[in-house]
Design a protein around this motif. Structure first.
Motif, PDB file in Angstrom:
ATOM      1  N   GLY A  53       0.711  -1.352  -0.096  1.00  0.00           N
ATOM      2  CA  GLY A  53       0.356   0.116   0.023  1.00  0.00           C
ATOM      3  C   GLY A  53       0.581   0.959   0.128  1.00  0.00           C
ATOM      4  N   ALA A  54       2.102   0.743   0.996  1.00  0.00           N
ATOM      5  CA  ALA A  54       2.310   2.057   0.998  1.00  0.00           C
ATOM      6  C   ALA A  54       3.369   2.481  -0.631  1.00  0.00           C
ATOM      7  CB  ALA A  54       3.348   2.343   1.944  1.00  0.00           C
ATOM      8  N   ALA A  55       3.554   1.553  -1.758  1.00  0.00           N
ATOM      9  CA  ALA A  55       4.526   1.754  -2.657  1.00  0.00           C
ATOM     10  C   ALA A  55       4.014   2.046  -2.882  1.00  0.00           C
ATOM     11  CB  ALA A  55       5.036   0.503  -2.731  1.00  0.00           C
ATOM     12  N   MET A  56       1.761   1.886  -3.219  1.00  0.00           N
ATOM     13  CA  MET A  56       1.270   2.339  -4.286  1.00  0.00           C
ATOM     14  C   MET A  56       1.106   3.738  -3.920  1.00  0.00           C
ATOM     15  SD  MET A  56      -0.876  -0.828  -5.653  1.00  0.00           S
ATOM     16  CE  MET A  56      -1.540  -2.289  -5.559  1.00  0.00           C
ATOM     17  N   GLY A  57       1.157   3.698  -2.973  1.00  0.00           N
ATOM     18  CA  GLY A  57       0.670   5.349  -2.227  1.00  0.00           C
ATOM     19  C   GLY A  57       1.672   6.244  -2.582  1.00  0.00           C
ATOM     20  N   ILE A  58       2.971   5.787  -3.015  1.00  0.00           N
ATOM     21  CA  ILE A  58       4.072   6.528  -3.316  1.00  0.00           C
ATOM     22  C   ILE A  58       4.180   6.516  -4.861  1.00  0.00           C
ATOM     23  CG2 ILE A  58       7.037   6.374  -3.756  1.00  0.00           C
ATOM     24  CD1 ILE A  58       6.857   4.861  -1.117  1.00  0.00           C
ATOM     25  N   VAL A  59       3.380   6.277  -5.627  1.00  0.00           N
ATOM     26  CA  VAL A  59       3.431   6.418  -7.017  1.00  0.00           C
ATOM     27  C   VAL A  59       2.495   6.866  -7.552  1.00  0.00           C
ATOM     28  CG1 VAL A  59       2.873   4.677  -9.374  1.00  0.00           C
ATOM     29  CG2 VAL A  59       4.707   4.016  -7.465  1.00  0.00           C
ATOM     30  N   ILE A  60       1.311   6.886  -6.121  1.00  0.00           N
ATOM     31  CA  ILE A  60       0.456   7.907  -6.889  1.00  0.00           C
ATOM     32  C   ILE A  60       0.236   9.147  -6.153  1.00  0.00           C
ATOM     33  CG2 ILE A  60      -2.268   8.029  -6.079  1.00  0.00           C
ATOM     34  CD1 ILE A  60      -2.354   5.113  -6.282  1.00  0.00           C
TER      35      ILE A  60
ATOM     36  N   GLY B 268      -7.549   3.064 -10.116  1.00  0.00           N
ATOM     37  CA  GLY B 268      -8.720   3.829 -11.057  1.00  0.00           C
ATOM     38  C   GLY B 268      -8.771   5.464 -11.043  1.00  0.00           C
ATOM     39  N   SER B 269      -9.781   5.345  -9.640  1.00  0.00           N
ATOM     40  CA  SER B 269      -9.476   7.090  -9.572  1.00  0.00           C
ATOM     41  C   SER B 269      -8.438   8.055  -9.519  1.00  0.00           C
ATOM     42  CB  SER B 269     -10.001   7.161  -8.204  1.00  0.00           C
ATOM     43  OG  SER B 269      -9.530   6.684  -7.582  1.00  0.00           O
ATOM     44  N   ALA B 270      -7.262   7.472  -7.974  1.00  0.00           N
ATOM     45  CA  ALA B 270      -5.724   7.822  -8.901  1.00  0.00           C
ATOM     46  C   ALA B 270      -5.213   8.466 -10.194  1.00  0.00           C
ATOM     47  CB  ALA B 270      -4.837   6.953  -8.301  1.00  0.00           C
ATOM     48  N   VAL B 271      -5.779   7.416 -10.842  1.00  0.00           N
ATOM     49  CA  VAL B 271      -5.148   7.822 -12.811  1.00  0.00           C
ATOM     50  C   VAL B 271      -5.489   8.637 -13.517  1.00  0.00           C
ATOM     51  CG1 VAL B 271      -4.930   6.497 -14.883  1.00  0.00           C
ATOM     52  CG2 VAL B 271      -4.249   5.009 -12.816  1.00  0.00           C
ATOM     53  N   ASP B 272      -7.175   8.895 -13.172  1.00  0.00           N
ATOM     54  CA  ASP B 272      -7.961   9.690 -13.748  1.00  0.00           C
ATOM     55  C   ASP B 272      -7.635  10.695 -12.460  1.00  0.00           C
ATOM     56  OD1 ASP B 272      -9.467   8.163 -15.262  1.00  0.00           O
ATOM     57  OD2 ASP B 272     -11.296   7.760 -14.901  1.00  0.00           O
ATOM     58  N   GLY B 273      -7.404  10.627 -11.674  1.00  0.00           N
ATOM     59  CA  GLY B 273      -6.970  12.623 -11.225  1.00  0.00           C
ATOM     60  C   GLY B 273      -6.108  12.670 -11.821  1.00  0.00           C
TER      61      GLY B 273
ATOM     62  N   GLU C 224      -6.287  17.293 -17.760  1.00  0.00           N
ATOM     63  CA  GLU C 224      -6.814  18.508 -19.447  1.00  0.00           C
ATOM     64  C   GLU C 224      -8.079  19.441 -18.999  1.00  0.00           C
ATOM     65  OE1 GLU C 224      -9.332  14.396 -19.649  1.00  0.00           O
ATOM     66  OE2 GLU C 224      -7.875  13.760 -20.899  1.00  0.00           O
ATOM     67  N   ASP C 225      -8.646  19.528 -17.893  1.00  0.00           N
ATOM     68  CA  ASP C 225      -9.368  20.743 -17.109  1.00  0.00           C
ATOM     69  C   ASP C 225      -8.501  21.570 -17.475  1.00  0.00           C
ATOM     70  OD1 ASP C 225     -10.890  19.110 -16.989  1.00  0.00           O
ATOM     71  OD2 ASP C 225     -11.264  19.028 -15.281  1.00  0.00           O
ATOM     72  N   ASN C 226      -6.500  21.559 -16.915  1.00  0.00           N
ATOM     73  CA  ASN C 226      -5.684  22.525 -17.290  1.00  0.00           C
ATOM     74  C   ASN C 226      -6.450  23.775 -16.394  1.00  0.00           C
ATOM     75  OD1 ASN C 226      -3.710  22.885 -17.810  1.00  0.00           O
ATOM     76  ND2 ASN C 226      -3.920  23.761 -19.635  1.00  0.00           N
ATOM     77  N   ASN C 227      -7.369  23.935 -14.858  1.00  0.00           N
ATOM     78  CA  ASN C 227      -6.896  24.747 -14.518  1.00  0.00           C
ATOM     79  C   ASN C 227      -5.967  24.868 -13.214  1.00  0.00           C
ATOM     80  OD1 ASN C 227      -8.790  23.006 -13.367  1.00  0.00           O
ATOM     81  ND2 ASN C 227     -10.672  24.197 -14.586  1.00  0.00           N
ATOM     82  N   THR C 228      -6.990  24.226 -12.108  1.00  0.00           N
ATOM     83  CA  THR C 228      -6.794  25.371 -10.569  1.00  0.00           C
ATOM     84  C   THR C 228      -5.054  23.618 -10.568  1.00  0.00           C
ATOM     85  OG1 THR C 228      -8.138  23.126  -9.738  1.00  0.00           O
ATOM     86  CG2 THR C 228      -8.750  25.084  -9.258  1.00  0.00           C
ATOM     87  N   VAL C 229      -4.217  23.571 -11.332  1.00  0.00           N
ATOM     88  CA  VAL C 229      -3.246  22.980 -10.878  1.00  0.00           C
ATOM     89  C   VAL C 229      -2.344  23.718  -9.995  1.00  0.00           C
ATOM     90  CG1 VAL C 229      -0.601  22.382 -12.001  1.00  0.00           C
ATOM     91  CG2 VAL C 229      -2.821  23.062 -13.474  1.00  0.00           C
ATOM     92  N   GLY C 230      -1.931  22.332  -8.736  1.00  0.00           N
ATOM     93  CA  GLY C 230      -1.123  23.237  -7.428  1.00  0.00           C
ATOM     94  C   GLY C 230      -2.343  22.599  -6.088  1.00  0.00           C
TER      95      GLY C 230
ATOM     96  N   ASN D 204      -3.188  18.198  -5.533  1.00  0.00           N
ATOM     97  CA  ASN D 204      -2.092  17.172  -4.565  1.00  0.00           C
ATOM     98  C   ASN D 204      -2.533  16.870  -4.055  1.00  0.00           C
ATOM     99  OD1 ASN D 204       0.300  17.794  -6.414  1.00  0.00           O
ATOM    100  ND2 ASN D 204       1.133  19.465  -5.897  1.00  0.00           N
ATOM    101  N   MET D 205      -3.425  17.648  -3.397  1.00  0.00           N
ATOM    102  CA  MET D 205      -4.476  17.184  -2.296  1.00  0.00           C
ATOM    103  C   MET D 205      -5.021  15.748  -2.734  1.00  0.00           C
ATOM    104  SD  MET D 205      -4.567  18.606   1.104  1.00  0.00           S
ATOM    105  CE  MET D 205      -5.222  16.952   2.277  1.00  0.00           C
ATOM    106  N   ALA D 206      -6.118  15.949  -3.717  1.00  0.00           N
ATOM    107  CA  ALA D 206      -6.686  15.031  -4.166  1.00  0.00           C
ATOM    108  C   ALA D 206      -5.784  13.722  -3.851  1.00  0.00           C
ATOM    109  CB  ALA D 206      -7.149  15.403  -5.552  1.00  0.00           C
ATOM    110  N   LEU D 207      -4.570  13.895  -4.471  1.00  0.00           N
ATOM    111  CA  LEU D 207      -3.855  12.709  -4.765  1.00  0.00           C
ATOM    112  C   LEU D 207      -3.664  12.396  -4.345  1.00  0.00           C
ATOM    113  CD1 LEU D 207      -1.497  13.598  -7.646  1.00  0.00           C
ATOM    114  CD2 LEU D 207      -3.320  11.740  -8.397  1.00  0.00           C
ATOM    115  N   PHE D 208      -2.929  13.128  -2.969  1.00  0.00           N
ATOM    116  CA  PHE D 208      -2.615  12.924  -1.313  1.00  0.00           C
ATOM    117  C   PHE D 208      -3.465  11.575  -0.644  1.00  0.00           C
ATOM    118  CE2 PHE D 208      -1.973  13.191   3.018  1.00  0.00           C
ATOM    119  CZ  PHE D 208      -1.053  13.086   3.127  1.00  0.00           C
TER     120      PHE D 208
END
Lengths: 617, 614
Positions: free
Chosen positions: A290-297, B54-59, B65-71, B75-79
């Motif tokens: 999970g941690a490794a995937m988290g890092i990738v994501i 899946g949602s991470a990739v889409d995120g 694509e939206d090219n707006n609120t980069v930043g 990052n928060m969503a990814l986090f």
């Protein structure tokens, strides 16, 4: 689980008495903590693999192909996403080409996989069969003194258990090779795709190794304990079954129940502990994944957002991470398999290294038939150095003559017969058959010309026919029946429902001892040798059968040179000559009447009028 | 199995056997609920992983694509996704731990229960059962079959729940996201499930056949090594090697076949999986190109497939586990359901001994109803304290059977046996066997110390009791000569005893218990005549307080008995004292002549042999 016990604690006696145990009290220690790698063992093992080297090379190539295909698949997906699906000019034709390539890779993978698994499996199997056969072959020629010292059970466990653990090792080691290549490949590809992200993702791996290092020794202790308590409980069960008569007649059921309860309870706790040990790694590996995937994501995703990373690379990374921990897991399992294999290999080669105490002369003579004269000339022999069992023993037997060897247990009677057949080598002196040293005869010709009936009428699983015929495979049904008639076995055999085709159970348990002895006489008769050695076993035979046996003996010895170790007076009197042995020396030698007239040891024994000289000591 | 296939047949059908195993697990209801619950939760967490990926990739993509609120917010969503994924992984791991461990624990607890009841059952089942069923067969049932039943809990039951949830919920999620892609990504499931189930069953039967052939090899090796002297004496090495080779070739053929079957099914299953993956990639890729699907969705499908791959392959193991559990369960329960046919009858009273007056009244006995000839026919005799009876006869004439009836290892078919007027069937087994003891011909020694072996019947015994008994059995000198004396272990790692020494230990074991009736069943056959006479002398004192039966084919053992009966084919053919039987000049006298013994000599053996030192 503590349902019981309190209820009974007020009994007048403690139910776990001081002198009671179930199962073996001596623990069988397993030498599990041997070396991980033993060059000697592996090197020798390789000589058995060598004949199959072509298969091994092909299998290794197949392993590389399979691993490459495994590594390629995420890359193809990555290519599909980045260069076709998300490309400005991506179209269905390009996608089709990608799919076509994918199809090609998985087809190659399929065939390589087939070749790899088949070759490895079958080669492993065959190497193991060869090894077992080599051990078996070797044991046919090692000196009997080794066989005397070694318990059959111990040899059997080497022939089966140890050989099997080598097989496990062989099969695993090729897959382990695949795992290593895969691991290495994933690392290389991740670092090539994106060095920074690769390093960060892989940073989780050392943690796993550290945890494993801490975990492994503890886990192995727990696993070992579980195995040991298992075999201890099973041993107690086996004992309980074998000794059921004693248990029931001595009323030990209740005491044994409680003692067995203690054993299986220990076993239960050991297993629970080992299950905890085995499972504790699961959340750790899952967390690290999970941690490794988290890092990738997180980091990969940020790079994708920045435009410094293609999203396909991120996807590929996610796939690699999912696969990454499997080979690590199986490699650590491999560790203990390897250790076990090294210990087993050592034990196997120990057997193969047992020297052949008797070297047969390649130019030995191999006569079809012999006259049958025997001479011992100043023969000295000892099993243990400086403790001679035979001390300068000399005597001769003419062709057709029967001599009886008499003496107390340990006087050297059986050694004389063993030496004649060259089971052992004399320390000093010579043994001659037809005036030629036994060392100049080939092994086959000795076996062909000397037949033996041993104290224990050992029979093999198979039909009565097979047992009487034994190695004289050209004997016909008629020969067999004639032999059985001569020794007086025909009657009881033909009364059995299947006659000569009756199957003998474990060592002929379905026959009485006397009947088994008669079969072993018939076996010796069919072998039709000029010299007959009888280590007579009438001591174990009840008087009712004995008369038949005496009659059989007479017929058996007709026209042959006979050397008879005799216990019963009837047999001794029937011999042409009697040799009395004491402490490895011939002290009297002559016919019954000679020896009686001589008024020596034989006469005094005879005067006691025993039915058997066995009774003396 | 080989001995009596009938004992397995009455246990019910496969479903009943499996249900019985489930019921055994239900003795631990709390743990079962935890195991099942944790399994469901763990598989749900497992199914959440692909969606997060899946949602991470889409995120990551959608924001480009939206090219707006980069930043910051991106990052928060990814986090968030990354943290969620980590959390889900940790929880999945924890719940997997719980369900694996609890599943194993339930299995082991059930195994504990089964082990104990199996052991107990075997200790209490009567001789007629132990005669019929081979020792090795029982050991196999108690070890391997029990293991098969235990494994069913973790590899069968728990895995069934896991696979149902993973495949069921997984299919629902995939199909509801995109029907076509969902169907494509699941397309390998039925094929692999079918192939793996078929292959497993086939492999199972191949494996059983291979085991059979391997056991033949084992037997050939074992017999060769045990009978090595015969092999060498006949110069039969080549014959033996040929025999081995034939057996090994037969086994090798099956072993190869087994590998081929296994490999062809596993590789075709992997192939099917990759084909499905290729199809998903193809059609999914087209959809993304058409804009109907995001790359994240496609990744999610592919990730789902990775998760399903392993469990689907395990379907074969599941089928295997069910098949194994029903066959092993049948064999195990067959023994557990057995009823001992000799047990205390209702209201059985303790045996009371006054004169140790043993009486056989017209006793007949048949081992099997099917047997045409009874093993014993119309046997009557009486015996009391201080007296002895000798039984002689050819092998198989029924001598030992008489002894076995007196300790109630079997019940008489006709007639009755009484001790001090009490029918054996009316007294408790416990008291009967406390008073009536047999010294068997082939005693069993345990791998414990010599003193524990002697004290087997009374493990609370004091040291003097043990040494006194050893003295009477003439084994004390031998024991004192050992380095650890009475503490010396018997067996492979301790002292190995000769047949005569074992018999003497066995005599001591019996003497120590002060029996009221003692049967010596050929129990001095392996002891030399001189020592036997000495033991006879020493036994005189204990024999005054008990009734003694001697069974032997050596006449010197029993010629002093107050009465001697000669048994043949289960009938008494002659009876009387030694002198009267000799005078009768019948079978007994003939045997006596054959054994070439005179009363006078045998009495002097003990003293005379000492004078003649060989």
């Amino acid at each position: 689980m503590n349902r019981r016990s309190d209820k009974h604690s007020n009994q007048k006696r403690n139910r776990r008495p001081p002198r009671a145990y179930v199962g073996s009290q001596s623990s069988q220690e397993e030498d599990m903590f041997g070396a991980l790698f033993d060059g000697g063992v592996v090197g020798r093992f390789m000589t058995y693999v060598y004949p199959y080297r072509k298969n091994i090379w092909i299998a290794l190539v197949a392993v590389l192909i399979v691993t490459a295909a495994q590594l390629l698949i995420p890359l193809i997906i990555r290519h599909g996403i980045d260069n076709v699906i998300l490309a400005e000019d991506g179209n269905a034709t390009d996608l089709f080409l990608v799919i076509l390539f994918f199809a090609l890779v998985i087809t190659i993978n399929y065939f390589a996989n087939l070749v790899q698994d088949r070759l490895i499996g079958i080669t492993g199997e065959h190497v193991i069969f060869d090894l077992r056969r080599a051990m078996y072959c070797h044991l046919q020629s090692v000196s009997l003194s080794f066989m005397d010292k070694t318990e059959t059970g111990r040899l059997m466990s080497r022939l089966t258990g140890d050989v099997n653990s080598l097989q496990e090792f062989l099969e695993n080691s090729v897959t382990a090779f695949g795992d290593l290549v895969l691991l290495f490949g994933i690392v290389v590809i991740m670092l090539t795709l994106d060095f920074g992200l690769g390093i960060l993702t892989l940073s989780a791996v050392p943690t796993l190794f550290l945890v494993r290092m801490f975990w492994l020794p503890r886990a192995r202790v727990a696993f070992r304990l579980a195995r040991e308590t298992n075999s201890s409980a099973n041993g107690a069960l086996a004992e309980g079954i074998r000794a059921v008569q004693t248990v029931q007649s001595m009323r030990r059921e209740t005491v044994n129940h409680d003692l067995y309860d203690d054993k299986v309870r220990d076993n239960l706790y050991a297993h629970l502990k080992s299950a905890r040990m085995a499972q504790v790694m699961v959340p750790i590996v899952d967390t690290l994944t999970g941690a490794a995937m988290g890092i990738v994501i997180l980091l990969g995703g940020m790079q994708v957002i920045n435009g410094t990373l293609d999203v396909g690379v991120m996807v590929a990374f996610l796939f690699y991470v999912q696969r990454f921990f499997d080979p690590i897991r199986s490699l650590t399992i491999q560790y203990s398999v390897m250790q076990r294999a090294m210990a087993s290999g050592k034990r196997i080669f120990e057997v193969l290294d047992v020297p052949l105490a008797i070297n047969y002369d390649p130019n030995a003579i191999n006569p079809e038939t012999i006259q049958g004269s025997v001479e011992f000339r100043e023969v000295t022999f000892s099993y243990i150095e400086n403790q001679p069992v035979l001390d300068k023993v000399s005597f001769t037997v003419s062709p057709g003559e029967t001599i009886a060897l008499v003496g107390k247990t340990g006087s050297g009677k059986t050694s004389i017969t063993s030496l004649l057949n060259r089971f052992y080598e004399v320390d000093d002196g010579t043994i001659l058959i037809d005036g030629i040293d036994v060392r100049n005869y080939s092994k086959q010709s000795l076996g062909r010309n000397i037949a033996m009936v041993l104290q224990d009428p050992f029979l093999f699983t198979g039909t009565i026919f097979d047992n009487i015929r034994y190695r004289t495979t050209n004997a016909t049904q008629k020969d067999i029946e004639k032999a059985a008639q001569l020794v007086g076995a025909h009657n009881f055999i033909s009364q059995l429902p299947n006659g000569y085709n009756t199957l003998l159970e474990e060592q002929g348990r379905n026959l009485s001892l006397g009947q088994r002895q008669l079969l072993s006489f018939a076996r010796a008769l069919v072998a039709d040798a000029k010299i007959l050695v009888l280590d007579e076993a009438t001591a174990n035979i009840d008087s009712h059968t004995e008369r038949e046996i005496q009659l059989a003996l007479k017929r058996l010895l007709h026209g042959r040179t006979g050397i008879v170790i005799a216990h019963r007076l009837a047999t001794i009197r029937g011999a042409d000559r009697i040799i009395v042995l004491n402490n490895g020396k011939v002290i009297e030698n002559g016919s019954h009447s000679d020896l009686i007239a001589k008024k020596g040891l034989y006469e005094s024994l005879y005067a006691l009028n025993h039915s058997s000289f066995d009774d003396l000591y | 199995m080989t001995q009596d296939p009938n004992i397995d047949s009455k246990i019910g059908n496969d479903a009943q056997i499996l249900w019985r195993i489930v019921m055994l697990c239900m003795r631990y209801p709390g743990r079962v609920i935890i195991a099942v619950g944790a399994t469901i939760i763990a598989s749900l967490f497992q199914l959440a992983v692909p969606q997060l990926i899946g949602s991470a990739v889409d995120g990551a993509l959608g924001l480009i694509e939206d090219n707006n609120t980069v930043g910051y917010s991106a990052n928060m969503a990814l986090f968030k996704t990354a943290a969620l994924l980590l959390g889900v992984s940790i929880l999945r791991g924890l719940f997997t731990l719980i369900h694996n461990y609890t599943g194993e624990a339930v299995g082991h607890m059930m195994a504990y229960d089964l082990r104990l009841s199996f052991y107990n059952k075997l200790q209490n089942l009567s001789f007629s059962f132990h005669d019929k069923v081979h020792t090795g067969e029982l050991i196999t049932r108690g070890m391997l079959d029990l293991e098969g039943v235990r494994m069913f809990v973790s590899t069968g039951l728990v895995r069934l729940v896991l696979l149902t949830v993973l495949i069921g919920v997984g299919s629902y999620l995939l199909l509801s996201t995109d029907l076509l892609l969902g169907a494509l990504s699941l397309s390998f499931v039925p094929f692999v499930a079918y192939r793996s189930a078929v292959a497993r069953l086939k492999l199972r039967s191949l494996w059983l056949a291979l085991q059979e052939r391997m056991s033949i090899i084992g037997r050939i090796m074992d017999e060769n090594l045990t009978g090595i002297r015969v092999v060498r004496a006949f110069g039969a090495e080549n014959y033996e090697l040929e025999k081995y080779k034939t057996a090994a070739d037969a086994a090798k053929e099956l072993a190869d076949q087994r590998i081929k079957t296994r490999v062809s099914s596993t590789t075709i299953m992997t192939f099917a999986y990759f084909i499905a993956m290729g199809l998903v990639l193809w059609f999914g890729g087209l959809r993304v190109l058409e804009g109907q699907l995001t790359v994240g969705d496609l990744t999610e499908f592919l990730a789902f497939m990775t998760i399903l791959q392993l469990p689907v392959r395990q379907l074969g193991l599941l089928v295997n586990s069910f098949a194994r559990a029903s066959s092993t369960g049948r064999r195990l329960f067959a023994v557990l359901d057995m009823k001992p046919n000799i047990s205390d009858k209702k209201g059985a009273k303790p045996l009371k001994i006054t004169n140790a007056h043993v009486a056989y009244k017209n006793v007949s006995f048949q081992y099997n109803e099917k047997d045409q000839l009874p093993a014993l026919h119309n046997i009557s005799f009486e015996l009391r304290k201080g007296c002895s009876l000798g039984i002689v006869g050819p092998p198989g004439s029924g001598k030992s059977t008489i002894a076995h009836l007196l300790t109630r290892f079997y019940d008489v078919t006709e007639g009755k046996i009484t001790i001090d007027g009490q029918d054996l069937r009316d007294v408790t087994l416990d008291t009967l066997r406390r008073h009536v003891l047999t010294v068997p011909q082939d005693p069993f020694l345990f791998t414990t110390s010599l003193e524990n072996n002697i004290a087997y019947g009374d493990p609370w015994a004091k040291d003097e009791q043990i040494t006194d008994a050893a003295f009477i059995a003439k084994i004390d000198n031998f024991i004192f000569g050992l380095p650890e004396s009475y503490k010396t272990l018997v067996g492979e790692r301790g002292v190995s005893l000769s047949g005569g020494q074992k018999q003497r230990i066995s005599i001591a074991r019996t003497i120590m218990l002060n029996p009221s009736v003692m049967i010596l069943d050929d129990s001095t056959a392996a002891i030399d005549a001189a020592t036997e006479q000495e033991i006879r002398q020493l036994l005189k004192t204990p024999m005054q307080t008990c009734a003694t039966i001697f069974i032997s084919h050596r006449l010197s053992t029993l010629l002093h008995s107050d009465e001697i009966i000669f048994i043949d084919n289960g009938r008494i053919v002659e009876r009387g004292t030694h002198e009267s039987l000799i005078a009768e000049n019948g079978r007994y006298a003939e045997l006596h002549k054959l054994q070439n013994l005179s009363t006078k000599n045998s009495e002097h053996i003990a003293t005379k042999t000492k004078e003649v030192k060989l």
